[in-house]
Design an enzyme around this catalytic site. Structure first.
Site, PDB file in Angstrom:
ATOM      1  N   HIS A 266      28.791 -54.097  -4.492  1.00 46.53           N
ATOM      2  CA  HIS A 266      27.472 -53.641  -4.044  1.00 46.53           C
ATOM      3  C   HIS A 266      27.412 -52.117  -4.116  1.00 46.53           C
ATOM      4  CE1 HIS A 266      23.907 -53.163  -1.651  1.00 46.53           C
ATOM      5  NE2 HIS A 266      23.744 -54.471  -1.616  1.00 46.53           N
ATOM      6  N   SER A 284      21.565 -51.291   3.370  1.00 46.44           N
ATOM      7  CA  SER A 284      20.671 -52.182   2.627  1.00 46.44           C
ATOM      8  C   SER A 284      20.247 -51.587   1.291  1.00 46.44           C
ATOM      9  CB  SER A 284      19.433 -52.489   3.455  1.00 46.44           C
ATOM     10  OG  SER A 284      18.505 -53.170   2.656  1.00 46.44           O
ATOM     11  N   ARG A 331      22.468 -54.491  -9.008  1.00 41.13           N
ATOM     12  CA  ARG A 331      23.678 -54.087  -8.301  1.00 41.13           C
ATOM     13  C   ARG A 331      24.856 -53.786  -9.204  1.00 41.13           C
ATOM     14  NH1 ARG A 331      23.634 -58.465  -3.290  1.00 41.13           N
ATOM     15  NH2 ARG A 331      21.891 -57.536  -2.198  1.00 41.13           N
ATOM     16  N   HIS A 402      31.575 -57.036  -2.281  1.00 34.54           N
ATOM     17  CA  HIS A 402      30.585 -57.580  -1.359  1.00 34.54           C
ATOM     18  C   HIS A 402      30.549 -59.102  -1.331  1.00 34.54           C
ATOM     19  CE1 HIS A 402      26.951 -57.836   0.919  1.00 34.54           C
ATOM     20  NE2 HIS A 402      26.244 -58.307  -0.072  1.00 34.54           N
ATOM     21  N   GLU A 426      29.140 -70.060  -0.208  1.00 38.57           N
ATOM     22  CA  GLU A 426      29.858 -69.076  -1.030  1.00 38.57           C
ATOM     23  C   GLU A 426      31.209 -69.626  -1.487  1.00 38.57           C
ATOM     24  OE1 GLU A 426      30.313 -65.253   0.882  1.00 38.57           O
ATOM     25  OE2 GLU A 426      31.415 -64.396  -0.802  1.00 38.57           O
ATOM     26  N   LEU A 442      21.774 -66.377   1.012  1.00 35.10           N
ATOM     27  CA  LEU A 442      21.328 -67.156   2.167  1.00 35.10           C
ATOM     28  C   LEU A 442      20.651 -68.427   1.694  1.00 35.10           C
ATOM     29  CD1 LEU A 442      19.833 -64.302   4.400  1.00 35.10           C
ATOM     30  CD2 LEU A 442      22.133 -65.243   4.398  1.00 35.10           C
TER      31      LEU A 442
END
Lengths: 638, 255, 258
Positions: A266, A284, A331, A402, A426, A442
């Protein structure tokens, strides 16, 4: 062994419906006869445990935290994607599917990703009904924000705490089932082995982390929801406790491990401040909406206060290299660019490992209050950690590990190569291919837990002949003895170095040689160094205390032992994948202007590794990735 | 009965009892204050008021019973809650740190309560029962009569507060009462769930509690302060002389 | 910088504990408090001594695992901060720092600085949920929720369940935690259907666990890393009173007892 993903036939859009209408069902009265073990209680595990219990199965849930509500899903800030098209901006299931597949550099299974997009809308309905306090418009409807890698606004959020709020939803559903007696919860309990009887997963061996007691649990199916392995890099944005032990030990019992080299870095994390550091903190991604990323043009300016570097001497490298996406490049791309400029010696801050994220232009344009309104909590967090005021001077940021896109190989029904062993969230090799887009982790965890596994596990029970294997079976005893021996061995070495020091050294090797940019040479160094380090570990590690008490030192040593083996598998996978895609960047495979060069002709497959025994090379199995409906395009963010 | 037991047995229920009994006691405090304040209107008013209360047994006795019940409930729930709270932390922190960020009033609520209770007993002995030993004047307050033959409350107040230790104890006790109220009323509003923002004032009941305590303090202490500053001095001295004279002549005190 | 640490050592719940003094030498002001403890532990291991055990996981202030009382204040004296985000730059060189576990009867000590907070889970199991099965849910936008209510529910839901409110309260009361949990669901229309049952059951479980009572000192609000407001306690008190009265009315309407 052939890898059959058991993808239903038919057009992409009808596969999941077809699966659901064709699957066999378990009679409601019979469901209570089935025991299911769920290991891990994050979004996927919590959702799965609750839903399976609601359906009537007898569930035992395990987590190493002191309560299921603390799993690391809690740390997700940004949001969760869903193809609701509430904004009327042209979103659709297909668009979410395509963005996710493209974001993953076309290294995910098309049918899985489509199903993920399909069930995404139900997740939002479910979570809203559970009382998740999503952000709302004045009219009372749900609101959305935009996120990286998409041109529509489809991300739902709950302030900066989306992960915690969704996890609380699943946890609350679990609480209800615990109170109804349908779930037995085992907190502070760590899975240390999987028990396989006649090629079928039949139970687990666990250690009570408070008393040290080893116990055996048998079931008709085992679900692993144990998260990712990013802590193999030691420093990552993962929680201290995150580990690979459950999936790695399942791997050693026969569950293939897929694509371990796909790790996400990240770009916006707070840089490492010193040797003592235990973890890295993510800021963030949304900050890049207003912040400009730069480093000094000349090495000599790196030590100067940023404000004294004149505009002409600054290199806004993202804007320079990717004029159309600029600071909002995805990213993997933004991370690599930061590494490149630091490699040229133009990095700022301690050790030259950092770049500036500068808000002065945004503050000039919209005023400090507007920026405070948007990012106030993040600026506060930054100040808490670094002691610096980011309104006055630019933030220092640097990429950090990340997320793990790789994981246990599973078929369309989320079952691993071991019948009866299901892997969700994950922990499985997942739907994210080689790179995950923001706000879709999520989504995947909850999709697996609420809406996919509860169907597919029933189909498994109904379509295969079930025999009960009690925990007194010889295989259980054998596995228990193995675990006891492992613990005894760790405690008996009594060497000179702590488990943490090995973990740190492993992390450095992984970050240097298998991090954002990998070469054949660097990977070969690791493949030589890791076994040496492992050997030293087993000769020279020092674990204090005993196995019959709460012993964090012992817990950590066991996890590090697994990381030391797993790291080798990761590097092996990275070495074999002679292409660059998503989070896996091989320096040898890049375009003239330094972009990732994918090789669809030779590497459009899932690499699933089979354990062949200690000190033997694992065997590679390939599951070809066939795109039936979309074209594997080249990702470009220029 | 079952319902009352349910309330008594729950933690929140005991807080309701504590809060509501406190609230009713606040009513008494207000009524008492209004009675006291009549001292500034002169002997006729306050003595008439005293006689009125005295004669109305149908008001007096129910009021006394309610008051006593509230006092018992208030003290009982206080000690019960206190015992539970103590039990909830068997081992304390090193160096026994003061309650973090808590107001002085909240930290001392038990102490102020106990001192107020002690004062109330003194106060009853002093004025209501007229025990001669505690008023430091040597005069029997219960025997005081005004010109209409009624108990002379006016004179009793003047005499009572003319002794500075009594007046100072009174002012301290009222101060503690107001400290107690400033937290107690706030807690009472909180316990029954009244915590509204109204007319742009956030937490209006909290503000009311704070200002109420200040107003009560000013009004209550105004009487002893006025007496010590010389209010009614002539009346008092005349009465004392008269008392002395009648004591000599052995006549009935009648003015 | 150097710090002198007085750290609580306790083998298990049954045995008595005591303070041990250790020096944290040459630590960096940029370290977090827990990283400093990591360093101390590493040195203890190197010297063949038992490291101290303490809880922590995410180390970014959201999981609520870490639970240390520093110089008498849970999570230390920085406002809105968990101990994992407390950095040494807020300490003075040479300072003596006392480190203790949460102390409450309802949170028995497991070992050293680790306590058992399962009481919170049991309170949640008593009613901290909306009874909706997966698949039951209506379309999310079918039930509008005003922004004010959604924001209020979110303020309450921000609780990370760390237990600092209990640890700081002079009465070891869990009111702020329970109130945050009750309010989160009781404010939202989704949770309204079982509002009364929820508050009654959760409060009753809280009482059973042996927490103390609220005396409205406000310590909990001041120490809460998510700055949860005391107002939620008022809301819970209100909801509980309404639930009690409504429960009685229903009973008499049904003409039955208990």
């Amino acid at each position: 062994m052939s890898l059959d993903a058991r993808i239903p036939s038919g057009p992409l859009a009808q596969k999941w419906d077809r699966y659901k209408s064709d699957m066999k069902l378990v009679n409601p009265a019979n469901k209570r006869k089935f025991d299911v073990i769920v290991v891990g209680t994050g979004l996927s595990g919590g959702a799965a445990a609750a839903t399976l219990a609601e359906l009537g199965y007898q569930v035992k849930a395990f987590c190493f935290q002191d309560t299921p509500r603390r799993a690391h899903s809690i740390a997700a800030q940004g949001g969760i994607n869903a193809a609701k098209n509430y904004q009327n901006d042209g979103d659709s299931v297909f668009r979410l599917f395509y963005d996710t597949l493209k974001g993953g550099d076309f290294r995910a299974r098309e049918a899985n990703v489509f199903r993920l997009a399909q069930v995404s809308a139900s997740i939002i309905d479910q979570c809203a009904a559970q009382g998740v306090p999503f952000a709302r418009e004045y009219g009372g409807t749900l609101t959305n924000r935009s996120f990286g890698g998409a041109q529509v606004s489809r991300t739902f959020y709950a302030r900066g705490q989306t992960g915690q709020q969704l996890l609380l939803g699943a946890y609350q559903a679990m609480c209800r089932q615990i109170s109804l007696g349908n779930i037995r919860m085992y907190p502070r309990t760590e899975m240390l082995d999987l028990v396989v009887v006649d090629g079928v997963a039949r139970g687990i061996v666990v250690r009570n982390l408070v008393t040290g007691e080893i116990s055996l649990h048998s079931a008709d199916a085992v679900v692993l929801a144990t998260g990712g392995y990013a802590n193999v890099f030691f420093l990552s944005t993962n929680a201290i406790g995150c580990n690979v032990t459950a999936t790695y030990r399942a791997y050693k019992k026969g569950a293939f491990f897929a694509n371990p080299c796909y790790t996400q870095i990240h770009p916006t994390c707070i840089p490492v401040s010193g040797d003592h550091q235990a973890k890295l903190t993510l800021m963030s991604e949304s900050l890049r909406n207003d912040g400009r990323v730069w480093v000094p043009r000349r090495k000599e300016d790196c030590g100067r206060p940023p404000a004294s570097v004149p505009e002409a001497d600054r290199d806004y490298y993202l804007e320079r290299k990717y004029p159309s996406y600029g600071n909002l490049a995805p990213r993997d791309i933004a991370s690599r660019a930061a590494k490149e400029v630091c490699d040229t010696g133009r990095g700022v801050g301690p050790g030259g490992r950092g770049v500036y994220l500068d808000f002065s232009d945004a503050i000039k344009r919209s005023g400090e209050d507007a920026i405070r309104d948007r990012y106030g909590n993040l600026f506060e967090m930054y100040e808490r950690i670094t002691g610096e005021n980011a309104y006055r001077q630019p933030m220092h940021i640097y990429p950090a590990v990340h997320y793990a896109m790789g994981g246990t190989w599973v078929d369309y029904g989320l079952m691993s190569t071991l019948p009866g062993l299901f892997v969700v969230g994950e922990a499985n090799f997942s739907d994210h291919g080689a790179n995950r887009l923001g706000a879709s982790g999520l989504m995947q965890g909850l999709a697996d837990g609420y809406f996919i596994l509860p169907y597919t596990i029933g189909h498994y029970f109904a379509s295969t002949k079930q025999v009960k294997v009690p925990a007194s079976h010889a295989e259980f005893k054998k596995a228990e003895e193995g675990v006891r021996q492992f613990t005894r061995r760790l405690l008996s070495i009594n060497g000179q170095r702590s488990a943490t020091s090995f973990h740190k050294e492993l992390g450095r090797l992984m970050w240097e040689n298998c991090g954002m940019a990998r070469t054949r040479q660097s990977l070969e160094i690791n493949l030589k160094r890791i076994p040496e380090l492992r050997e030293e570990f087993w000769k020279n590690v020092k674990v204090t205390g005993s196995g019959e008490e709460l012993n964090q030192n012992l817990e950590h040593a066991g996890r590090v032992a697994d990381f030391l083996e797993f790291a080798e598998l990761l590097c092996l996978d990275a070495l074999h994948r002679e292409e660059s895609c998503g989070g896996h960047f091989r320096v040898e495979h890049q375009t003239e202007d330094g972009e990732a060069k994918r090789d669809d002709a030779n590497f459009a497959y899932v690499a699933a590794w089979e354990f062949k025994g200690a000190d033997k090379k694992p065997e590679l199995h390939k599951e070809p990735l066939v795109c039936e409906e979309v074209h594997m395009a080249t990702r470009s963010y220029k | 009965m079952n319902f009352l037991m349910k309330i008594w047995n729950s933690s929140l229920g005991k807080k309701y009892i504590m809060g509501i009994s406190g609230f009713l006691l606040v009513f008494f405090i207000v009524a008492h204050m209004m009675g006291n304040f009549q001292v500034f209107l002169g002997p006729y008013w306050i003595n008439t008021y005293g006689q009125f209360l005295h004669d109305r047994h149908e008001i007096l006795w129910p009021a006394r019973i309610v008051l006593l019940t509230m006092i018992v409930l208030h003290i009982w729930s206080a000690f019960k809650l206190r015992a539970e709270n103590r039990a909830a932390r068997p081992v304390g922190y090193a160096g026994d740190p003061a309650s973090f960020a808590a107001s002085y009033a909240s930290r001392t609520i038990m102490m102020s309560g106990i001192i107020i209770a002690a004062f109330v007993i003194f106060h009853l002995l002093h004025y209501a029962l007229g025990v001669r030993a505690v008023n430091l004047t040597g005069i029997d307050f219960s025997a005081l009569r005004d010109s209409a033959g009624r108990p002379d409350i006016y004179l009793m107040l003047l005499l009572g507060f003319s002794k500075w230790p009594v007046a100072v104890f009174y002012i301290i006790a009222v101060g503690l009462l107001c400290l107690h109220l400033s937290h107690g009323m706030r807690a009472m509003f909180q316990s029954v769930g009244w915590k509204w923002t109204f007319g742009g004032v956030s937490h209006l009941p909290d503000q009311i509690a704070r200002w109420f305590a200040v107003v009560i303090f000013i009004i209550y202490t105004s009487v002893p302060v006025a007496v010590m500053c010389g209010f009614g001095k002539a009346y008092r001295e005349a009465a004392v002389q008269h008392l002395a004279a009648s004591a000599v002549s052995g006549k009935e005190v009648d003015r | 910088m150097n710090l002198t640490l007085k750290i609580w050592r306790q083998k298990n719940a049954a045995s008595p504990g005591c303070f041990e003094t250790h020096e944290a030498r040459d630590v960096s002001p940029d370290m977090s408090f827990l990283e400093m403890l990591d360093v101390v532990n590493e040195r203890l291991i190197a010297g063949g001594q038992e490291p101290f055990v303490f809880d922590s996981d995410c180390r970014e202030g959201i999981c609520g695992t870490c639970s240390l009382v520093i110089n008498g204040i849970p999570h230390g004296s920085r406002k809105g901060t968990t101990v994992c985000q407390l950095h040494l730059r807020y300490f003075k060189d040479g300072q003596t720092v006392t480190i203790e576990p949460w102390r409450a009867r309802a949170f028995p000590i497991v070992k050293d600085l680790i306590v058992d907070r399962a009481a919170f889970d049991r309170i949640m199991q008593a009613g901290g949920f909306v009874s909706v099965n997966t698949g039951n849910a209506p379309e999310a936008n079918a039930l509008p929720v005003s922004k004010e209510i959604a924001d209020l529910a979110m303020d309450a839901a921000a609780c990370i369940g760390c237990g600092a409110c209990v640890a700081v309260c002079k009465n070891a009361s869990a009111m702020l935690f329970v109130a945050a949990k009750v309010s989160h669901l009781n404010y939202l229309p989704q949770g309204k259907a079982e509002k009364d049952r929820r508050v009654k059951n959760m409060v009753s479980q809280m009482d059973k666990e042996g927490f103390g009572n609220c005396t409205v000192t406000g310590s909990c609000e001041a120490v809460c890393p998510k700055e949860i407001s005391l107002d939620f306690i008022a809301k819970m008190n209100r909801d509980y009173a309404v639930a009690l009265v409504k429960g009685e009315l229903k009973k008499s309407a049904a003409g039955g007892v208990g």
